[in-house]
Design a protein around this motif. Structure first.
Motif: not given
Length: 158
Positions: A112-114, A126-133, A139-141, A144-158
């Motif tokens: 549910r994250l596009l 940037f993703a549309l998050n349908y888990n948080h409407l 959906p929220s904007v 999303v930051c995915l880097v191999w070997g690092e912790e996943v980072k996410v932040n709700c922008l809007a």
């Protein structure tokens, strides 16, 4: 929003990566049926002008922070690399299982994250998050930051 929102790709690039035709009602219905998610009208209006591609102005501010958004994904009949697709599809193999688990804890169900847009040469998207409407059902904007070997980072922008 008008066609000036979109940038122009070089002829050389277009020889190897032809533009996707503008969004049709049939393609939208097929996508929404396949994904179970309804895209926001503002996004579908943009994709009816040009179905993904480079942006004219790439600098955006969300909550006082500057971000670059270079490229909007297109709406395709499958979950191809250049298309709008779920993070469940992006993180579908055994090698990405840990990233998928981290993302799920931070943003909810990856199906549910596009992924809809990304910058050039940055590890975030940037993703549309349908888990948080929103209260209106949009959906929220999310950043999303995915880097191999690092912790996943996410932040709700809007």
């Amino acid at each position: 929003m008008n066609a000036n929102f979109w940038g122009q790709m070089s002829e050389e690039y277009l020889q190897h990566h032809p533009e996707t035709p503008p969004l049709t009602d049939e393609a939208l219905v097929a996508f929404e049926k396949r994904s179970g998610l309804k895209l926001p009208r503002a996004l579908t209006d943009l994709l009816r002008i040009k179905n993904g591609g480079l942006l004219q102005n790439t600098d955006f501010k969300f909550d006082g922070k500057e971000f670059q958004v270079t490229y909007f994904k297109s709406l395709t009949t499958d979950e191809s690399f250049d298309g709008i697709r779920s993070y469940a599809n992006i993180l579908s193999d055994a090698e990405t299982a840990e990233m998928r688990e981290q993302l799920q804890k931070k943003a909810g169900d990856p199906s549910r994250l596009l992924l809809v847009a990304e910058p050039l040469d940055f590890p975030y998207a940037f993703a549309l998050n349908y888990n948080h409407l929103s209260s209106s059902g949009e959906p929220s904007v999310y950043y999303v930051c995915l880097v191999w070997g690092e912790e996943v980072k996410v932040n709700c922008l809007a």
